[in-house]
Design an enzyme around this catalytic site. Structure first.
Site, PDB file in Angstrom:
ATOM      1  N   ASP A  96       0.792  -1.226   0.000  1.00  0.00           N
ATOM      2  CA  ASP A  96       0.000   0.000   0.000  1.00  0.00           C
ATOM      3  C   ASP A  96       0.826   1.279   0.000  1.00  0.00           C
ATOM      4  O   ASP A  96       0.340   2.348   0.364  1.00  0.00           O
ATOM      5  CB  ASP A  96      -0.900  -0.008   1.239  1.00  0.00           C
ATOM      6  CG  ASP A  96      -0.096  -0.306   2.506  1.00  0.00           C
ATOM      7  OD1 ASP A  96       1.126  -0.055   2.493  1.00  0.00           O
ATOM      8  OD2 ASP A  96      -0.687  -0.774   3.493  1.00  0.00           O
ATOM      9  N   GLU A 118      -0.286  -8.947  -1.154  1.00  0.00           N
ATOM     10  CA  GLU A 118      -0.811  -8.397   0.112  1.00  0.00           C
ATOM     11  C   GLU A 118      -2.062  -7.547  -0.170  1.00  0.00           C
ATOM     12  O   GLU A 118      -2.206  -6.420   0.291  1.00  0.00           O
ATOM     13  CB  GLU A 118       0.238  -7.574   0.868  1.00  0.00           C
ATOM     14  CG  GLU A 118      -0.056  -7.367   2.339  1.00  0.00           C
ATOM     15  CD  GLU A 118       0.964  -6.456   3.041  1.00  0.00           C
ATOM     16  OE1 GLU A 118       0.909  -5.231   2.875  1.00  0.00           O
ATOM     17  OE2 GLU A 118       1.825  -7.000   3.750  1.00  0.00           O
ATOM     18  N   GLU A 132      -2.117   5.020   3.123  1.00  0.00           N
ATOM     19  CA  GLU A 132      -2.068   3.605   2.713  1.00  0.00           C
ATOM     20  C   GLU A 132      -3.446   2.993   2.456  1.00  0.00           C
ATOM     21  O   GLU A 132      -3.603   2.187   1.542  1.00  0.00           O
ATOM     22  CB  GLU A 132      -1.304   2.783   3.762  1.00  0.00           C
ATOM     23  CG  GLU A 132       0.207   3.063   3.818  1.00  0.00           C
ATOM     24  CD  GLU A 132       0.582   4.284   4.655  1.00  0.00           C
ATOM     25  OE1 GLU A 132      -0.323   4.926   5.254  1.00  0.00           O
ATOM     26  OE2 GLU A 132       1.780   4.611   4.720  1.00  0.00           O
ATOM     27  N   HIS A 209       7.120   5.269  12.581  1.00  0.00           N
ATOM     28  CA  HIS A 209       7.336   6.085  11.386  1.00  0.00           C
ATOM     29  C   HIS A 209       6.047   6.624  10.767  1.00  0.00           C
ATOM     30  O   HIS A 209       6.102   7.504   9.912  1.00  0.00           O
ATOM     31  CB  HIS A 209       8.080   5.272  10.309  1.00  0.00           C
ATOM     32  CG  HIS A 209       7.248   4.167   9.716  1.00  0.00           C
ATOM     33  ND1 HIS A 209       6.341   4.394   8.709  1.00  0.00           N
ATOM     34  CD2 HIS A 209       7.167   2.853   9.983  1.00  0.00           C
ATOM     35  CE1 HIS A 209       5.753   3.247   8.392  1.00  0.00           C
ATOM     36  NE2 HIS A 209       6.228   2.302   9.150  1.00  0.00           N
ATOM     37  N   ARG A 211       3.026   8.281   9.032  1.00  0.00           N
ATOM     38  CA  ARG A 211       2.777   9.672   8.698  1.00  0.00           C
ATOM     39  C   ARG A 211       1.750  10.318   9.640  1.00  0.00           C
ATOM     40  O   ARG A 211       1.919  11.434  10.114  1.00  0.00           O
ATOM     41  CB  ARG A 211       2.238   9.752   7.265  1.00  0.00           C
ATOM     42  CG  ARG A 211       2.956  10.730   6.354  1.00  0.00           C
ATOM     43  CD  ARG A 211       2.592  10.459   4.904  1.00  0.00           C
ATOM     44  NE  ARG A 211       3.791  10.135   4.153  1.00  0.00           N
ATOM     45  CZ  ARG A 211       4.500  11.013   3.455  1.00  0.00           C
ATOM     46  NH1 ARG A 211       4.130  12.273   3.385  1.00  0.00           N
ATOM     47  NH2 ARG A 211       5.579  10.636   2.806  1.00  0.00           N
ATOM     48  N   HIS A 242      13.929   5.260  12.153  1.00  0.00           N
ATOM     49  CA  HIS A 242      13.615   5.391  10.722  1.00  0.00           C
ATOM     50  C   HIS A 242      14.451   6.536  10.152  1.00  0.00           C
ATOM     51  O   HIS A 242      14.782   7.490  10.860  1.00  0.00           O
ATOM     52  CB  HIS A 242      12.116   5.688  10.584  1.00  0.00           C
ATOM     53  CG  HIS A 242      11.568   5.582   9.195  1.00  0.00           C
ATOM     54  ND1 HIS A 242      11.739   6.567   8.252  1.00  0.00           N
ATOM     55  CD2 HIS A 242      10.833   4.611   8.589  1.00  0.00           C
ATOM     56  CE1 HIS A 242      11.138   6.197   7.129  1.00  0.00           C
ATOM     57  NE2 HIS A 242      10.580   5.012   7.305  1.00  0.00           N
TER      58      HIS A 242
HETATM   59  C1  UD1 Z   1       6.869   4.943   3.371  1.00  0.00           C
HETATM   60  C2  UD1 Z   1       5.446   4.524   2.957  1.00  0.00           C
HETATM   61  C3  UD1 Z   1       4.751   3.809   4.108  1.00  0.00           C
HETATM   62  C4  UD1 Z   1       5.611   2.677   4.651  1.00  0.00           C
HETATM   63  C5  UD1 Z   1       6.990   3.212   5.006  1.00  0.00           C
HETATM   64  C6  UD1 Z   1       7.882   2.098   5.461  1.00  0.00           C
HETATM   65  C7  UD1 Z   1       4.217   5.974   1.410  1.00  0.00           C
HETATM   66  C8  UD1 Z   1       3.408   7.181   1.250  1.00  0.00           C
HETATM   67  N1  UD1 Z   1       4.672   5.721   2.644  1.00  0.00           N
HETATM   68  O1  UD1 Z   1       6.736   5.924   4.367  1.00  0.00           O
HETATM   69  O2  UD1 Z   1       3.524   3.272   3.630  1.00  0.00           O
HETATM   70  O3  UD1 Z   1       4.976   2.159   5.801  1.00  0.00           O
HETATM   71  O4  UD1 Z   1       7.579   3.819   3.849  1.00  0.00           O
HETATM   72  O5  UD1 Z   1       9.034   2.582   6.113  1.00  0.00           O
HETATM   73  O6  UD1 Z   1       4.471   5.287   0.448  1.00  0.00           O
HETATM   74  N2  UD1 Z   1      14.327   8.711   3.904  1.00  0.00           N
HETATM   75  C9  UD1 Z   1      15.674   8.650   3.603  1.00  0.00           C
HETATM   76  N3  UD1 Z   1      16.231   7.454   3.267  1.00  0.00           N
HETATM   77  C10 UD1 Z   1      15.518   6.303   3.203  1.00  0.00           C
HETATM   78  C11 UD1 Z   1      14.140   6.356   3.505  1.00  0.00           C
HETATM   79  C12 UD1 Z   1      13.555   7.558   3.837  1.00  0.00           C
HETATM   80  O7  UD1 Z   1      16.367   9.656   3.663  1.00  0.00           O
HETATM   81  O8  UD1 Z   1      16.067   5.230   2.903  1.00  0.00           O
HETATM   82  C13 UD1 Z   1      13.713  10.004   4.330  1.00  0.00           C
HETATM   83  C14 UD1 Z   1      13.553  11.032   3.204  1.00  0.00           C
HETATM   84  O9  UD1 Z   1      13.813  12.293   3.728  1.00  0.00           O
HETATM   85  C15 UD1 Z   1      12.068  10.940   2.875  1.00  0.00           C
HETATM   86  C16 UD1 Z   1      11.455  10.575   4.228  1.00  0.00           C
HETATM   87  O10 UD1 Z   1      12.416   9.723   4.846  1.00  0.00           O
HETATM   88  O11 UD1 Z   1      11.559  12.144   2.372  1.00  0.00           O
HETATM   89  C17 UD1 Z   1      10.138   9.871   4.168  1.00  0.00           C
HETATM   90  O12 UD1 Z   1      10.186   8.780   3.236  1.00  0.00           O
HETATM   91  P1  UD1 Z   1       8.835   8.364   2.439  1.00  0.00           P
HETATM   92  O13 UD1 Z   1       9.118   7.185   1.585  1.00  0.00           O
HETATM   93  O14 UD1 Z   1       8.252   9.558   1.780  1.00  0.00           O
HETATM   94  O15 UD1 Z   1       7.809   7.973   3.573  1.00  0.00           O
HETATM   95  P2  UD1 Z   1       7.888   6.940   4.756  1.00  0.00           P
HETATM   96  O16 UD1 Z   1       7.369   7.650   5.968  1.00  0.00           O
HETATM   97  O17 UD1 Z   1       9.197   6.283   4.787  1.00  0.00           O
HETATM   98  N1  UDP Z   2      12.791  -3.604   9.862  1.00  0.00           N
HETATM   99  C1  UDP Z   2      14.155  -3.727   9.609  1.00  0.00           C
HETATM  100  N2  UDP Z   2      15.026  -2.931  10.298  1.00  0.00           N
HETATM  101  C2  UDP Z   2      14.606  -2.028  11.226  1.00  0.00           C
HETATM  102  C3  UDP Z   2      13.217  -1.892  11.466  1.00  0.00           C
HETATM  103  C4  UDP Z   2      12.332  -2.697  10.760  1.00  0.00           C
HETATM  104  O1  UDP Z   2      14.579  -4.537   8.771  1.00  0.00           O
HETATM  105  O2  UDP Z   2      15.460  -1.348  11.826  1.00  0.00           O
HETATM  106  C5  UDP Z   2      11.848  -4.446   9.102  1.00  0.00           C
HETATM  107  C6  UDP Z   2      10.813  -5.204   9.889  1.00  0.00           C
HETATM  108  O3  UDP Z   2      11.303  -6.492  10.259  1.00  0.00           O
HETATM  109  C7  UDP Z   2       9.628  -5.297   8.937  1.00  0.00           C
HETATM  110  C8  UDP Z   2       9.779  -4.056   8.081  1.00  0.00           C
HETATM  111  O4  UDP Z   2      11.095  -3.561   8.289  1.00  0.00           O
HETATM  112  O5  UDP Z   2       9.710  -6.423   8.084  1.00  0.00           O
HETATM  113  C9  UDP Z   2       8.759  -3.022   8.453  1.00  0.00           C
HETATM  114  O6  UDP Z   2       9.057  -1.821   7.818  1.00  0.00           O
HETATM  115  P1  UDP Z   2       8.403  -0.440   8.248  1.00  0.00           P
HETATM  116  O7  UDP Z   2       8.013  -0.499   9.684  1.00  0.00           O
HETATM  117  O8  UDP Z   2       9.349   0.620   7.805  1.00  0.00           O
HETATM  118  O9  UDP Z   2       7.137  -0.359   7.300  1.00  0.00           O
HETATM  119  P2  UDP Z   2       5.623  -0.899   7.399  1.00  0.00           P
HETATM  120  O10 UDP Z   2       5.668  -2.374   7.584  1.00  0.00           O
HETATM  121  O11 UDP Z   2       4.975  -0.174   8.537  1.00  0.00           O
HETATM  122  O12 UDP Z   2       5.023  -0.496   6.099  1.00  0.00           O
END
Ligand code: UD1
Ligand code: UDP
Length: 383
Positions: A96, A118, A132, A209, A211, A242
């Site tokens: 999602d 999923e 999501e 993490h 939003r 995160h």
């Molecule tokens: C995203 C997904 C969420 C998922 C989550 C898992 C959307 C809208 N959100 O949210 O569904 O649960 O990932 O973690 O698709 N950033 C980095 N490096 C990284 C990752 C993130 O710098 O490797 C920073 C960036 O500044 C970025 C911010 O994190 O702008 C947020 O990342 P983003 O993918 O927009 O949203 P998540 O909150 O990670």
């Molecule tokens: N995870 C990981 N390292 C971490 C934290 C989480 O590998 O430091 C894994 C966790 O086992 C799970 C996935 O990341 O499989 C969950 O990711 P996240 O919580 O970012 O996203 P969501 O599942 O909420 O979309």
């Protein structure tokens, strides 16, 4: 040979797609062309590296502080260019995230069948989790094959009018990934964590993490963790932070100087699953962690008002506690000090899968593309 393209961009998609990529690459029925969007960068690359996935295409879309619209438009633009150069026979999207829905839309616009892994999770509230719940509903409208992890998610799809013949209950591939990883006893890169593992001290493992929790709710989580750390000196709180700076700025200031709090960079998946298996209690707003921790018999307190994953709540291993500071402190205290309550939640249950989700996924794709037939579904007896 039909070309199948998994498209993914964030950490959880990569973890849940990895067993499917491995199965596709071993299969002689398909050509697998992996496309990543790079919605996450470090957190995506960390997973790909662990599972040995080398993407064929990388759209590299990440921008710091990226908006939902930027993720959507940059993904659709990148895929549009890719599909103009050559179309796969089907794409696979997972879950999602905005990468997932953008991937589905781009493929649909090109007449490419969309396989949704999923499928069918629903919280029932369009605004929570945001975005999501909307993302997965949109994908359900345009997918050709819906791979539901559980019978509950299949029922959600049928209730929305999705054709039953297009739905297969596979189990969640996260359990395939977990089972392939958790017993490997992968060493921690951070020496503090190795020392902690050897100490036998009780661990509260925390991730956040979402939003919709950013801002006040996350600042409250930070204060709650600081109070728990002060009140429980024997406990160690482990918080793999995160990468999102918005999350870090909200949660971490309250934890500065606390000697029984360890804040780390995101742990590589193998290290994280080992930490999960060492943890006494898990406190999280993650989706994937709600699925993994129950398999390991860990009580999970979920910092959300609702969940699209009700199965482990019904089993008693997961409890929804919301995001209030007082409630977080009280629920952790109860699990630490009320033995009966802890025992009632610390049950190993496997409502989300049995480790064969990728095999069922491949069989369902083979049937869609006319090269094979489906196998038994998750939750039904093998015949
Ligand atoms: C995203 C997904 C969420 C998922 C989550 C898992 C959307 C809208 N959100 O949210 O569904 O649960 O990932 O973690 O698709 N950033 C980095 N490096 C990284 C990752 C993130 O710098 O490797 C920073 C960036 O500044 C970025 C911010 O994190 O702008 C947020 O990342 P983003 O993918 O927009 O949203 P998540 O909150 O990670
Ligand atoms: N995870 C990981 N390292 C971490 C934290 C989480 O590998 O430091 C894994 C966790 O086992 C799970 C996935 O990341 O499989 C969950 O990711 P996240 O919580 O970012 O996203 P969501 O599942 O909420 O979309």
């Amino acid at each position: 040979m039909p070309v199948v393209m998994p498209i993914f961009g964030t950490r959880p998609e990569a973890i849940k797609m990895a067993p499917i990529v491995a199965a596709l690459e071993q299969s002689e029925l398909f050509d697998c062309v992996v496309t990543v969007t790079g919605q996450h960068r470090e957190m995506l690359d960390q997973v790909n590296q662990l599972f040995g996935i080398v993407p064929d295409h990388d759209l590299d879309i990440l921008q710091p502080g990226q908006s939902l619209s930027a993720i959507m438009t940059r993904t659709i633009d990148g895929l549009d260019t890719l599909f103009k150069a050559g179309k796969p026979d089907a794409v696979i999207v997972q879950g999602d995230t905005t990468t997932s829905t953008a991937g589905a839309i781009a493929a649909f616009y090109h007449g490419i069948p969309v396989i949704h892994v999923e499928a069918g999770l629903r919280s029932g509230n369009l605004h929570s989790p945001f975005p999501e719940e909307a993302n997965r509903k949109i994908t359900s409208q345009i997918a050709s094959l819906h791979l539901a992890p559980t019978s509950t998610s299949r029922a959600n799809l049928l209730a929305e009018g999705i054709n039953a013949d297009d739905v297969v209950v596979t189990g969640n591939t996260v359990i395939d990934a977990l089972l392939a990883t958790v017993d490997k006893n992968i060493p921690f890169t951070d020496p503090q964590l190795e020392e902690l593992a050897a100490s036998g001290r009780k661990i509260l493992l925390v991730t956040t993490h979402r939003r919709e929790n950013q801002g006040d709710a996350m600042r409250g989580m930070g204060r709650a963790l600081a109070r728990i750390a002060d009140a429980e000196p024997d406990l160690v709180i482990v918080l793999p932070a995160h990468k999102n700076p918005v999350v870090r700025e909200a949660v971490l200031p309250a934890l500065e100087g606390k000697t029984n709090v360890i804040v780390t960079e995101p742990l590589a998946y193998g290290e994280f699953t080992r930490m999960l298996s060492l943890a006494h209690i898990v406190l999280t707003d993650s989706g994937g962690v709600q699925e993994e921790a129950p398999s390991l018999g860990k009580p999970v307190l979920v910092m959300r008002e609702n969940t699209e994953r009700p199965e482990a709540v019904t089993a008693g291993t997961v409890k929804l506690i919301g995001t209030g500071e007082e409630k977080i402190v009280a629920e952790v205290h109860r699990l630490l000090h009320d033995r009966d309550h802890f025992a009632s939640m610390a049950n190993a249950v496997n409502p989300y899968g049995d480790g064969r989700a990728a095999a069922r996924t491949l069989a369902a794709i083979a049937q869609l593309l006319g090269t094979g037939t489906r196998i038994d579904e998750f939750g039904t007896a093998c015949v």
